[in-house]
Design a protein around this motif. Structure first.
Motif, PDB file in Angstrom:
ATOM      1  N   ASP A 304     118.252  55.986  25.928  1.00  0.00           N
ATOM      2  CA  ASP A 304     119.479  56.025  25.129  1.00  0.00           C
ATOM      3  C   ASP A 304     119.271  55.275  23.812  1.00  0.00           C
ATOM      4  N   PRO A 305     119.296  56.001  22.660  1.00  0.00           N
ATOM      5  CA  PRO A 305     119.065  55.348  21.368  1.00  0.00           C
ATOM      6  C   PRO A 305     120.199  54.397  20.964  1.00  0.00           C
ATOM      7  N   GLU A 306     121.330  54.470  21.687  1.00  0.00           N
ATOM      8  CA  GLU A 306     122.413  53.519  21.406  1.00  0.00           C
ATOM      9  C   GLU A 306     122.095  52.147  22.032  1.00  0.00           C
ATOM     10  N   VAL A 307     121.260  52.160  23.040  1.00  0.00           N
ATOM     11  CA  VAL A 307     120.943  50.913  23.753  1.00  0.00           C
ATOM     12  C   VAL A 307     119.594  50.350  23.297  1.00  0.00           C
ATOM     13  N   TYR A 308     118.637  51.249  23.115  1.00  0.00           N
ATOM     14  CA  TYR A 308     117.281  50.797  22.800  1.00  0.00           C
ATOM     15  C   TYR A 308     116.839  51.269  21.412  1.00  0.00           C
ATOM     16  N   SER A 309     115.953  50.491  20.819  1.00  0.00           N
ATOM     17  CA  SER A 309     115.298  50.933  19.592  1.00  0.00           C
ATOM     18  C   SER A 309     113.842  50.478  19.671  1.00  0.00           C
ATOM     19  N   GLY A 310     113.035  51.017  18.783  1.00  0.00           N
ATOM     20  CA  GLY A 310     111.625  50.622  18.855  1.00  0.00           C
ATOM     21  C   GLY A 310     110.880  51.028  17.607  1.00  0.00           C
ATOM     22  N   PHE A 311     109.639  50.577  17.531  1.00  0.00           N
ATOM     23  CA  PHE A 311     108.797  51.041  16.422  1.00  0.00           C
ATOM     24  C   PHE A 311     107.465  51.524  16.953  1.00  0.00           C
ATOM     25  N   ALA A 312     106.818  52.343  16.130  1.00  0.00           N
ATOM     26  CA  ALA A 312     105.517  52.899  16.508  1.00  0.00           C
ATOM     27  C   ALA A 312     104.602  52.806  15.304  1.00  0.00           C
ATOM     28  N   PHE A 313     103.328  52.835  15.583  1.00  0.00           N
ATOM     29  CA  PHE A 313     102.366  52.851  14.471  1.00  0.00           C
ATOM     30  C   PHE A 313     101.092  53.544  14.925  1.00  0.00           C
ATOM     31  N   GLY A 314     100.353  54.047  13.954  1.00  0.00           N
ATOM     32  CA  GLY A 314      99.092  54.699  14.279  1.00  0.00           C
ATOM     33  C   GLY A 314      98.092  54.411  13.181  1.00  0.00           C
ATOM     34  N   MET A 315      96.880  54.048  13.581  1.00  0.00           N
ATOM     35  CA  MET A 315      95.885  53.705  12.554  1.00  0.00           C
ATOM     36  C   MET A 315      94.556  54.404  12.836  1.00  0.00           C
ATOM     37  N   GLY A 316      93.815  54.672  11.775  1.00  0.00           N
ATOM     38  CA  GLY A 316      92.522  55.334  11.913  1.00  0.00           C
ATOM     39  C   GLY A 316      91.414  54.301  12.066  1.00  0.00           C
ATOM     40  N   VAL A 317      90.667  54.415  13.150  1.00  0.00           N
ATOM     41  CA  VAL A 317      89.628  53.414  13.437  1.00  0.00           C
ATOM     42  C   VAL A 317      88.483  53.511  12.424  1.00  0.00           C
ATOM     43  N   GLU A 318      88.081  54.751  12.079  1.00  0.00           N
ATOM     44  CA  GLU A 318      86.999  54.918  11.094  1.00  0.00           C
ATOM     45  C   GLU A 318      87.407  54.285   9.766  1.00  0.00           C
ATOM     46  N   ARG A 319      88.628  54.605   9.341  1.00  0.00           N
ATOM     47  CA  ARG A 319      89.084  54.113   8.034  1.00  0.00           C
ATOM     48  C   ARG A 319      89.094  52.581   8.007  1.00  0.00           C
ATOM     49  N   LEU A 320      89.619  51.977   9.074  1.00  0.00           N
ATOM     50  CA  LEU A 320      89.675  50.511   9.104  1.00  0.00           C
ATOM     51  C   LEU A 320      88.280  49.890   9.118  1.00  0.00           C
ATOM     52  N   THR A 321      87.350  50.566   9.792  1.00  0.00           N
ATOM     53  CA  THR A 321      85.976  50.054   9.831  1.00  0.00           C
ATOM     54  C   THR A 321      85.315  50.214   8.463  1.00  0.00           C
ATOM     55  N   MET A 322      85.554  51.350   7.825  1.00  0.00           N
ATOM     56  CA  MET A 322      84.968  51.611   6.503  1.00  0.00           C
ATOM     57  C   MET A 322      85.474  50.602   5.477  1.00  0.00           C
ATOM     58  N   LEU A 323      86.765  50.289   5.556  1.00  0.00           N
ATOM     59  CA  LEU A 323      87.326  49.332   4.603  1.00  0.00           C
ATOM     60  C   LEU A 323      86.752  47.936   4.811  1.00  0.00           C
ATOM     61  N   LYS A 324      86.630  47.569   6.088  1.00  0.00           N
ATOM     62  CA  LYS A 324      86.170  46.207   6.352  1.00  0.00           C
ATOM     63  C   LYS A 324      84.717  45.996   5.933  1.00  0.00           C
ATOM     64  N   TYR A 325      83.877  47.021   6.130  1.00  0.00           N
ATOM     65  CA  TYR A 325      82.450  46.841   5.860  1.00  0.00           C
ATOM     66  C   TYR A 325      81.977  47.594   4.611  1.00  0.00           C
ATOM     67  N   ALA A 326      82.931  48.109   3.822  1.00  0.00           N
ATOM     68  CA  ALA A 326      82.577  48.859   2.607  1.00  0.00           C
ATOM     69  C   ALA A 326      81.595  49.994   2.905  1.00  0.00           C
ATOM     70  N   ILE A 327      81.945  50.831   3.873  1.00  0.00           N
ATOM     71  CA  ILE A 327      81.132  52.008   4.213  1.00  0.00           C
ATOM     72  C   ILE A 327      81.732  53.201   3.478  1.00  0.00           C
ATOM     73  N   ASN A 328      80.868  54.005   2.816  1.00  0.00           N
ATOM     74  CA  ASN A 328      81.445  55.041   1.953  1.00  0.00           C
ATOM     75  C   ASN A 328      81.362  56.461   2.509  1.00  0.00           C
ATOM     76  N   ASP A 329      80.857  56.618   3.744  1.00  0.00           N
ATOM     77  CA  ASP A 329      80.762  57.976   4.290  1.00  0.00           C
ATOM     78  C   ASP A 329      81.046  57.954   5.794  1.00  0.00           C
ATOM     79  N   ILE A 330      82.115  58.656   6.178  1.00  0.00           N
ATOM     80  CA  ILE A 330      82.558  58.631   7.586  1.00  0.00           C
ATOM     81  C   ILE A 330      81.490  59.236   8.506  1.00  0.00           C
TER      82      ILE A 330
END
Ligand code: DAH
Length: 344
Positions: A304-330
């Motif tokens: 019941d959306p009157e009683v409960y609420s929530g949030f969701a998220f989704g992230m790309g593992v390749e993208r996060l790894t590429m950003l962290k280690y400066a990798i330029n090709d998936i």
């Protein structure tokens, strides 16, 4: 008899002395001292002698047999040492030779990222969803319809989604978001889970896109959950994952299953926000999609959306790894070139 015994003693002693191996020695022992050996046949014939002779010959036979036993033992020890020395010499191991090269295995960088992110969310009270709630072969119904995609949404197009021949509506999932549906069908709130896994998209492969990649889905549903909770959790995630309190930006966006929806950007880790090639001059890098769970989605799973609420998220593992280690090709993640993999 007496002469015969003396002859046996002499012959046997000679043969013991001449034995070249433990095997030779065994043969001598068998020939003279075994049950069927020459000494025993004499002992067996004692019964035919007079009492007097029995005593003398008997004693002599025993003496000969003891003497031979002793000689065999002594010679045996000597031969054993020689044989052992020879064996050690012939089987000598040269410990200075270079050994076989055994490279050490490592955990794949994508798995490392997944493990790291899972640990961050576990630290904030999330648990990992049971894998049976997130199959890679999925129905359109779960992957799209239950997530409030309109029937003619372009993502359902043959261009983006891999269809299978199993049945008309069975696909390779294009996102991990369907796991939210299966989780909520199986658990009433409060829900606080993440679900890492593979997803598939029918796209042409390039340095930025692969047909197969990995996402981590997150879902939190409870009473009184607001957008402020979403911001707090995701900011904390960015802080821990990127290692410092990096500026973030929640940019209004659209996903069918969230309302409102936001894409989360972090300040570019390459240029610090000044603008460079990695961030296409914007100073920001998009790292994930998120939003408040759409009321229609909650209704679809009987919450019941009157009683409960929530949030969701989704992230790309390749993208996060590429950003962290400066990798330029998936594609580097999937070629399994050890020169790349061993850097992590
Ligand atoms: N499923 C989305 C995608 O593949 C990512 C996403 C966006 C997941 C928003 C979410 C969300 O859970 O709330 O692009």
């Amino acid at each position: 008899m007496k002469e015969k015994l003396e002859l046996i003693l002499k012959n046997a002693s000679d043969e013991i002395n001449n034995a070249k191996s433990l095997q030779d020695l065994d043969d001598v022992k068998l020939k003279y001292l075994s049950r069927k050996g020459e000494l025993n046949s004499i002992k067996k014939n004692l019964k035919d002698l007079s009492d007097e002779d029995k005593r003398i010959v008997g004693a002599l036979a025993n003496k000969v047999s003891n003497e031979l036993e002793d000689k065999i033992t002594t010679k045996g020890e000597e031969l054993y040492k020689i044989e052992l020395d020879e064996k050690l010499k012939s089987e000598r191991i040269d410990i200075t030779l270079p050994s076989d090269f055994r490279p050490q295995g490592k955990i794949h960088p994508l798995t490392q990222t997944v493990n790291e992110i899972v640990e961050i969310f576990q630290g904030m009270g999330f648990s990992v969803m049971p894998s049976e709630y997130s199959p890679e072969v999925e129905t359109e119904y779960i992957n799209f319809d239950m997530l409030n995609f309109p029937p003619n949404h372009p993502a359902k197009d043959m261009q983006d989604t891999f269809y299978t021949k199993v049945a008309p509506n069975v696909i390779l999932r294009s996102q991990t978001s369907g796991a939210q549906i299966r989780q909520m069908l199986n658990q009433t709130p409060p829900v606080r889970v993440i679900s890492p896994g593979r997803v598939y998209r029918c796209e042409s492969v390039s340095a930025r896109k692969n047909n197969l990649f990995h996402q981590i889905e997150g879902l939190l549903v409870d009473k009184d959950i607001t957008f402020a909770d979403l911001k707090g959790i995701l900011n904390e995630f960015v802080r821990i994952y990127f290692g410092s309190a990096r500026p973030t930006r929640f940019r209004a966006s659209y996903f069918p299953f969230t309302e409102p929806s936001a894409e989360v950007d972090v300040q570019c880790i390459m240029c610090g926000g000044k603008g460079c090639r990695t961030c296409s001059g914007t100073g920001w890098l998009e790292v994930l999609g998120s939003g408040m769970v759409h009321a229609n989605v909650l209704r679809n799973v009987g919450i019941d959306p009157e009683v409960y609420s929530g949030f969701a998220f989704g992230m790309g593992v390749e993208r996060l790894t590429m950003l962290k280690y400066a990798i330029n090709d998936i594609r580097l993640f999937f070629n399994n070139d050890t020169r790349f993999l061993k850097q992590f």
